[in-house]
Each structure stands twice: as C-alpha cells, then as structure tokens.
Design an enzyme around this catalytic site. Structure first.
Site, mmCIF file in Angstrom:
data_model
loop_
_atom_site.group_PDB
_atom_site.id
_atom_site.type_symbol
_atom_site.label_atom_id
_atom_site.label_comp_id
_atom_site.label_asym_id
_atom_site.label_seq_id
_atom_site.Cartn_x
_atom_site.Cartn_y
_atom_site.Cartn_z
ATOM 1 N N LYS B 38 0.840 -1.209 0.000
ATOM 2 C CA LYS B 38 0.000 0.000 0.000
ATOM 3 C C LYS B 38 0.871 1.254 0.000
ATOM 4 O O LYS B 38 1.732 1.415 0.879
ATOM 5 C CB LYS B 38 -0.900 -0.007 1.249
ATOM 6 C CG LYS B 38 -1.915 1.115 1.309
ATOM 7 C CD LYS B 38 -2.996 0.939 0.264
ATOM 8 C CE LYS B 38 -3.884 2.166 0.141
ATOM 9 N NZ LYS B 38 -4.754 2.079 -1.054
ATOM 10 N N GLY B 43 5.812 0.662 6.070
ATOM 11 C CA GLY B 43 6.695 -0.381 5.532
ATOM 12 C C GLY B 43 7.073 -0.125 4.082
ATOM 13 O O GLY B 43 8.235 -0.246 3.683
ATOM 14 N N CYS B 44 6.082 0.261 3.284
ATOM 15 C CA CYS B 44 6.331 0.516 1.859
ATOM 16 C C CYS B 44 7.177 1.772 1.682
ATOM 17 O O CYS B 44 7.986 1.855 0.745
ATOM 18 C CB CYS B 44 5.001 0.665 1.123
ATOM 19 S SG CYS B 44 3.937 -0.774 1.351
ATOM 20 N N THR B 45 6.995 2.736 2.570
ATOM 21 C CA THR B 45 7.789 3.961 2.484
ATOM 22 C C THR B 45 9.253 3.664 2.759
ATOM 23 O O THR B 45 10.139 4.109 2.020
ATOM 24 C CB THR B 45 7.260 5.006 3.498
ATOM 25 O OG1 THR B 45 5.884 5.256 3.218
ATOM 26 C CG2 THR B 45 8.043 6.304 3.400
ATOM 27 N N GLY B 48 10.664 1.842 -0.209
ATOM 28 C CA GLY B 48 10.906 2.737 -1.341
ATOM 29 C C GLY B 48 12.084 3.672 -1.090
ATOM 30 O O GLY B 48 12.898 3.922 -1.979
#
Lengths: 265, 155
Positions: B38, B43-45, B48
């Site tokens: 998402k 976590g995705c931030t 990335g």
C-alpha cells in the site's frame, strides 16, 4: 462444498491503512531514537504507580485517626463523629484522586498516540525496527518479526494499539472509565474506614479501642494476604507485613494523640 | 511466487503520471520489480526510500527499478512525489498482473486487497532470475545489488 469458518482473527469490515504524511528523509536519527527511549521510560515510571488499595487506605487512615482521638481521651460521641467525618472526607478524596488519575491516563494515552504518529511520520524505520525487535524478543524469528512489523500498519487502528501496547505498555482497552474508578475507590475506602469505626457505634472507652485494633488487625491480615496472593508472593508474609505496617502507624498516631491530648486536653 | 527461470509475465500499466509502462519496453536492461502492499504506509515507504537511496548503484549496473501495487495512479503520484522517488510506480487496479506474478493473497486473508511484498529480479531477456519475499524492507537493496553483481559476472 460447505464453507469452512475462517480461521484466525476476526477481520474488520474494511481495513484502514496507516497513511500519514511521512518525511522523505530522516534528518536526525539519534534524536528520534532518544526521544522514543525517553518517552518509553517515562511511561514505564508512570505506569508503575503504586496500586494502592482503597480498602487498605481506609483502614489505616481511620484506625489511626480513631486511636489518636481516643488517645486524647475524647468522648465516644466525638470519636464516632471524627471517625465518620474521616470516612466521608477520605472516600471523596480518594474518589477525586482516582478520577484525576484515570482521566490523566486517558489523556496521556491520546498524547502518546499523537507522539507515535509524529515519530512514524518523521522516522518510520525507527518504529518498525523497534516493533520488530520486540517481536523477536517475544520469540518470533527475525523474518517473521520483520514481516509482521511492516504488515501491521496496513490496518491503522490495530497498528496503533499494538505499537502503543508494545512500546509504551499501555493498552487503550484497559484504561477504564474515570467515573467507575472513582466510584470503586470511594466504596473501597469507605468499607475500609468503617471497620475500626463499627465498635464505636455499640460501645466506647478501652473496649471500643481494643475492638478497633483487633478488627483492623484482622482486616489488615486479609488485605495483605490478598495483595500478596495476587502478586504471586507468600500470603502469610504479605499478611504479617501489612499487619506490622498498620500496627506501627497506629501506635505512633496513638502516642502522638496521647501526648497532644495531655498537652492541650 | 514465480520461480527463477520463469519468463516474467508481460504487462503494460500506467505509472504515477499516467504514462504506460511495459515490461517489454525494458528489454536489454535488468529490472527490479518490487510489489508493495500500500502506497504511503510505513513499511512501503521505508522500502521505497531504501531503493531510492541506492538509485545510483542500480543505475550503474543497468538495472531499472519499478514499483507496482494495487493503488491508483493518483495515490502512487502522492507517494512518489512526497518521497522523491525517481522511479515509476505502476497501478494494477484489477489485480490481473498481480495474479500472473502470484502476489495476490488468499481471498479470505484480511489483507486480500493488498499484494504480497514480493520483488522480482528480471534479466535483460525478460526471465526471472531471483524472487524475494521481502521481510527486511530497509536491507533489500544491498541483497539485490549483491545478487545482481553475481548474476552479471556469471552472464
């Protein structure tokens, strides 16, 4: 084919991912880490506030007061009046104190949530690493812990609750209501304060004084035993220690009452 | 998860700016295709950011980094702009590419609407050479770059 029940935790109707503005770059790693550590320590100290039982407070307060007044050779009516006034005053004081205490906890918790969001916003890696380390310490393998800590924010309410419980030791579901805490405290203190006062409704003088001491001693043994048992320590030792504390406090107060009564009575 | 040696399924999907990006268009380059659950979640931030900070290293070994999720292009644009990502974030809104890459969760999973955090390293001929079930989001680039160095040396 029959539908099998879904195993595992009950899923919310719709998950709400934690999506707050996150700074693109961490500017001060050391400061964020220190801020989190300081906050955790502060909460741990606050959370460990002495769990004083209302019954015990009522017992000690009123037996001391009754012995002090009796020690000053006050009449049976005056002892009863003083004891009853102490019961009322103490009960409401305890209720007010507990209300403020629980209310503060609730406010503290909402402040912590804001702080948690700020930290995630400033330095998400720090929070994820902390959660992962806690999960590892709990017994999960590293990969499982890392996967879990990055998956938890996919549902914000549960992530916030888990992070607050894990990092700060505060469970929002266990905070209780200020009104219930105040009411319980009031009732407990009143019950404790009534024990040494009861004899003075039926008799007076030395007999009532001794009956106050004996009843308070018995109640102290029970309270001390229950506290020790709930904390996993020896019942007899806890009961006797409680009795010693109450006896010591009562003896000192009675002595002061006698000296004061002799001086001004 | 698709196993190494499998030809990477083809796709053409819109990036965060609405431009169509296809896998076929990347032939001749290595591709790191990172699926994230998402956009803009912690976590995705972190995942990335870690890839963004190693952009030069990936460029130096001729590897194109492409993010992909079930998010909308608008959500991905906010994510990419806020985090200053220099790579494309693709939107697989109907989950069809996710199905072909086997990153969809079971329908009864409470997070069924998000893909699994899986990355694929695809070689210049369009063949999957490594598949990663990513747990250490911050440490992913180091592992991939190490694999890239070994694979490049072997080819």
């Amino acid at each position: 084919m029959t539908d099998l029940p879904v195993r595992g935790g009950k899923a919310p109707a719709r998950v709400r991912p934690l999506r707050i503005p996150i700074d693109p770059r961490v500017t001060d790693e050391a400061s964020d880490s220190a801020a989190l550590a300081a906050r955790v320590a502060q909460v741990a100290r606050g959370g460990a506030r002495a769990a004083v039982l209302g019954v015990n407070d009522g017992l000690v307060t009123n037996v001391c007061l009754i012995l002090a007044v009796a020690g000053a050779n006050a009449s049976r009516t005056n002892v009863r009046l003083a004891g009853f006034a102490s019961l009322i005053a103490g009960s409401f004081s305890m209720a007010a104190g507990e209300w403020v205490s629980v209310r503060s906890q609730v406010e503290l918790f909402s402040g912590l949530l804001d702080e948690l969001r700020r930290l995630v916003s400033r330095n998400p890696r720090l929070i994820l690493d902390e959660l992962s380390a806690h999960l590892e310490a709990t017994g999960f393998g590293r990969e499982t812990a890392q996967t879990a800590s990055t998956e938890l924010p996919l549902d914000e309410p549960r992530f916030v609750r888990f992070a607050a419980t894990t990092l700060f030791g505060i469970n929002p579901d266990e905070l209780g209501s200020p009104a219930t805490a105040a009411g319980t405290s009031l009732a407990n203190f009143a019950a404790g304060a009534l024990v040494p006062l009861v004899p003075w409704f039926f008799t007076g003088g030395v007999l009532a004084t001794w009956l106050s001491i004996v009843l308070t001693g018995l109640a102290s043994l029970v309270v001390g035993g229950i506290v020790s048992r709930s904390s996993g320590r020896g019942v007899a030792r806890g009961a006797l220690r409680q009795l010693a504390i109450v006896a010591g406090a009562s003896a000192v107060t009675y002595g002061i009452g006698r000296a004061f009564g002799t001086a001004v009575g | 998860v698709l196993y190494p040696g499998t030809p990477a399924p083809e796709f053409t999907l819109p990036d965060q700016n609405g431009n169509a990006v296809s896998l076929a268009g990347q032939r001749g380059h290595w591709v790191l295709l990172w699926w994230y659950p998402k956009a803009s979640t912690p976590g995705c931030t972190v995942e990335g950011q870690a890839l963004r900070d190693k952009a030069d290293d990936f460029r130096s070994v001729d590897c194109v980094v492409i993010g992909i999720s079930f998010d909308t292009s608008a959500d991905n644009k906010v994510f990419a702009d806020t985090q200053e990502f220099g790579f494309a974030l693709l939107s697989d809104l109907d989950h069809e590419v996710g199905r072909s890459y086997e990153v969809r969760r079971r329908p009864d999973d409470q997070y069924a609407e998000f893909p699994l955090r899986t990355s694929y390293l695809i070689d210049p001929d369009g063949v999957i050479r490594k598949a990663y079930a990513v747990a250490d989001v911050a440490g992913q680039p180091e592992g991939v770059l190490k694999d890239l160095a070994e694979l490049s040396a072997g080819t």
